[in-house]
Design an enzyme around this catalytic site. Structure first.
Site, short mmCIF file in Angstrom:
data_model
loop_
_atom_site.label_atom_id
_atom_site.label_comp_id
_atom_site.label_asym_id
_atom_site.label_seq_id
_atom_site.Cartn_x
_atom_site.Cartn_y
_atom_site.Cartn_z
N ARG A 23 37.52 32.55 30.41
CA ARG A 23 36.07 32.43 30.50
C ARG A 23 35.44 32.58 29.12
O ARG A 23 36.11 32.93 28.15
CB ARG A 23 35.49 33.46 31.48
CG ARG A 23 35.89 34.90 31.18
CD ARG A 23 34.80 35.87 31.51
NE ARG A 23 33.66 35.69 30.64
CZ ARG A 23 33.57 36.18 29.40
NH1 ARG A 23 34.56 36.86 28.86
NH2 ARG A 23 32.48 35.98 28.68
N GLY A 24 34.12 32.28 29.07
CA GLY A 24 33.43 32.26 27.79
C GLY A 24 33.49 30.83 27.28
O GLY A 24 34.57 30.22 27.24
N ALA A 25 32.32 30.31 26.91
CA ALA A 25 32.22 28.87 26.63
C ALA A 25 33.22 28.39 25.57
O ALA A 25 33.85 27.34 25.73
CB ALA A 25 30.79 28.55 26.22
N ALA A 26 33.38 29.14 24.48
CA ALA A 26 34.27 28.69 23.40
C ALA A 26 35.73 28.77 23.84
O ALA A 26 36.53 27.86 23.57
CB ALA A 26 34.05 29.53 22.15
N ARG A 71 33.99 24.11 36.09
CA ARG A 71 32.72 24.87 36.00
C ARG A 71 31.68 23.92 35.40
O ARG A 71 31.97 23.22 34.43
CB ARG A 71 32.87 26.13 35.13
CG ARG A 71 33.78 27.19 35.75
CD ARG A 71 33.76 28.49 34.96
NE ARG A 71 32.53 29.25 35.16
CZ ARG A 71 32.15 30.27 34.40
NH1 ARG A 71 32.91 30.64 33.37
NH2 ARG A 71 31.04 30.92 34.64
N CYS A 136 26.27 40.27 28.40
CA CYS A 136 27.52 39.58 28.74
C CYS A 136 28.55 39.74 27.63
O CYS A 136 28.50 40.71 26.85
CB CYS A 136 27.26 38.12 29.08
SG CYS A 136 28.62 37.36 30.02
N ASP A 205 25.88 29.17 26.79
CA ASP A 205 26.83 28.25 27.43
C ASP A 205 26.43 26.81 27.18
O ASP A 205 27.27 25.92 27.10
CB ASP A 205 26.91 28.55 28.93
CG ASP A 205 27.52 29.93 29.15
OD1 ASP A 205 26.78 30.93 29.02
OD2 ASP A 205 28.74 30.00 29.38
N ASN A 215 22.22 30.61 29.29
CA ASN A 215 23.21 31.68 29.06
C ASN A 215 23.29 32.54 30.33
O ASN A 215 22.57 32.31 31.31
CB ASN A 215 22.80 32.52 27.84
CG ASN A 215 23.92 33.45 27.39
OD1 ASN A 215 25.08 33.03 27.27
ND2 ASN A 215 23.60 34.71 27.14
N LYS A 216 24.16 33.53 30.29
CA LYS A 216 24.42 34.38 31.45
C LYS A 216 23.14 34.85 32.10
O LYS A 216 22.18 35.22 31.42
CB LYS A 216 25.26 35.59 30.98
CG LYS A 216 25.71 36.54 32.05
CD LYS A 216 26.54 35.89 33.13
CE LYS A 216 27.69 35.08 32.55
NZ LYS A 216 28.31 34.17 33.50
N LYS A 241 28.03 23.86 21.76
CA LYS A 241 27.21 24.31 22.90
C LYS A 241 25.97 23.41 23.07
O LYS A 241 25.18 23.64 23.98
CB LYS A 241 26.76 25.76 22.70
CG LYS A 241 27.84 26.72 22.21
CD LYS A 241 28.74 27.17 23.32
CE LYS A 241 29.88 28.07 22.85
NZ LYS A 241 29.48 29.40 22.40
P1 RI2 Z 1 31.22 32.38 23.81
C1 RI2 Z 1 29.81 33.30 28.94
O1 RI2 Z 1 29.84 32.76 30.23
C2 RI2 Z 1 28.53 34.06 28.66
O2 RI2 Z 1 27.39 33.50 29.27
C3 RI2 Z 1 28.49 33.95 27.14
O3 RI2 Z 1 27.22 34.24 26.58
C4 RI2 Z 1 28.89 32.49 26.95
O4 RI2 Z 1 29.91 32.27 27.93
C5 RI2 Z 1 29.34 32.09 25.60
O5 RI2 Z 1 30.55 32.70 25.23
P2 RI2 Z 1 30.99 33.13 31.33
O6 RI2 Z 1 32.14 32.17 31.07
O7 RI2 Z 1 31.50 30.92 23.75
O8 RI2 Z 1 31.35 34.57 31.20
O9 RI2 Z 1 30.23 32.79 22.74
O10 RI2 Z 1 30.33 32.83 32.66
O11 RI2 Z 1 32.48 33.23 23.79
#
Ligand code: RI2
Length: 323
Positions: A23-26, A71, A136, A205, A215-216, A241
């Site tokens: 998880r996390g967009a990157a 997703r 988050c 995101d 974002n979250k 993003k």
């Molecule tokens: P990075 C996460 O989503 C959060 O919303 C966070 O701010 C965003 O991804 C970006 O994360 P989730 O996957 O790319 O937890 O900065 O639903 O790591």
């Protein structure tokens, strides 16, 4: 594996993204790019695709569609697939395979470099002795705080727990490991603690052409409260993003997740007949965000469209679609 059935490694990655193990967009973006490389390696060996460039291409598109469907909100996922598939070229399966593997590696490298670069930009906004509030878990946001610490600044953090999945715990742990003193709070305590905070730092995101930050869930309320308290808020977001489809008027789909993340089935049963909703993200209007920090520098949200046009032209290709 047939020509349309993705390799097991792709199915596993897709499953892990859907269940948020990845998880996390990157992180999602690099996992998707790496899964395409694994698909290319598998397809170069499989009977149905090993000697047929067209079947190989079709299997790459099918794998990308499987990953795409996991997703809906983080645009880094389709942007990663786009980056790799647009660089797939060659008239033999071996050349095609090589081009996909090379593109996947280049994408992941760029991603890491972009995060380092934006970390430096974000760190410049933070001063020695600052307290930051986070929401988050965002690797881009953490890169800014960690870079500030590496610059020798003393930073402390108020970390929002972030219901329902509590990704704030990951942030708390990583900041603690970076030597940042952490105070963990429940989400609803945020406004009370804003008076003790110098900056709010969040990730994204997706970012829309009008500068809206997706974002979250809870980010928009935090931004409104931060504005009311006079606390600056920045979004740390690599340019992957930026959501190209918003250039042509499309809106960003907000993921609705399972209600079991909000309330356990037994407790729900006891309450009786109610509806439960679990949107994973919200949109912060550009007027409540002070800056978007990218690897290309910092932007007022309203001007992000200029960068978006430069990077994506007027729209977004879908190289995973059947021709
Ligand atoms: P990075 C996460 O989503 C959060 O919303 C966070 O701010 C965003 O991804 C970006 O994360 P989730 O996957 O790319 O937890 O900065 O639903 O790591």
């Amino acid at each position: 594996m047939t020509d349309t059935e993705p390799a097991p490694a792709v199915r596993e990655t897709a499953e892990s993204i859907a269940t948020m193990e990845i998880r996390g967009a990157a992180t999602i973006a690099s996992a998707a790019a790496e899964a395409l490389a694994e698909q290319a390696e598998a397809a170069a060996e499989a009977d149905a695709t090993a000697s047929d460039p067209e079947a190989f291409r079709a299997s790459m598109r099918a794998a990308a569609r499987t990953l795409r469907e996991t997703r809906p909100t983080a645009v880094s996922l389709p942007n990663a697939l786009r980056y790799v598939l647009q660089r797939m070229e060659g008239d033999s399966v071996d050349r095609l395979r090589r081009s996909v593997v090379d593109a996947s590696e280049a994408f992941v490298e760029q991603l890491d470099r972009a995060q380092e670069d934006l970390g430096q930009v974000g760190a410049n906004r933070l001063a020695d002795g600052d307290t930051v509030m986070t929401h988050c878990h965002s690797t881009d946001a953490l890169a800014c705080i960690e870079a500030a610490v590496e610059q020798g600044k003393s930073i402390s953090a108020v970390v929002k727990e972030t219901r329902p999945r509590q990704q704030g715990h990951i942030t708390a742990e990583q900041l603690r490991e970076a030597g940042v003193p952490v105070t963990l709070i429940v989400d609803s305590a945020a406004r009370r603690y804003l008076d003790e905070v110098d900056h709010v730092v969040v990730g994204a995101d997706s970012i829309a052409a009008d500068g809206g930050v997706i974002n979250k869930i809870g980010t928009s309320g935090l931004a409104v409260n931060a504005r009311e308290r006079g606390v600056p808020i920045m979004t740390a977001a690599q340019t992957i993003k930026l959501h190209p489809e918003t250039l042509t008027g499309h809106t960003v789909e907000i993921e609705m997740r399972d209600e079991a993340e909000v309330i356990d089935p037994e407790a729900r049963e006891e309450i009786g007949d109610i509806a439960v909703e679990n949107p994973a993200f919200d949109v912060t209007p550009p007027r409540y965000m002070d800056a978007i920090v990218t690897e290309q520098g910092q932007f007022p949200p309203e001007s992000i469209v200029t960068l978006m046009r430069e990077l994506f032209g007027e729209g977004a290709a879908e190289p995973w679609a059947e021709p």
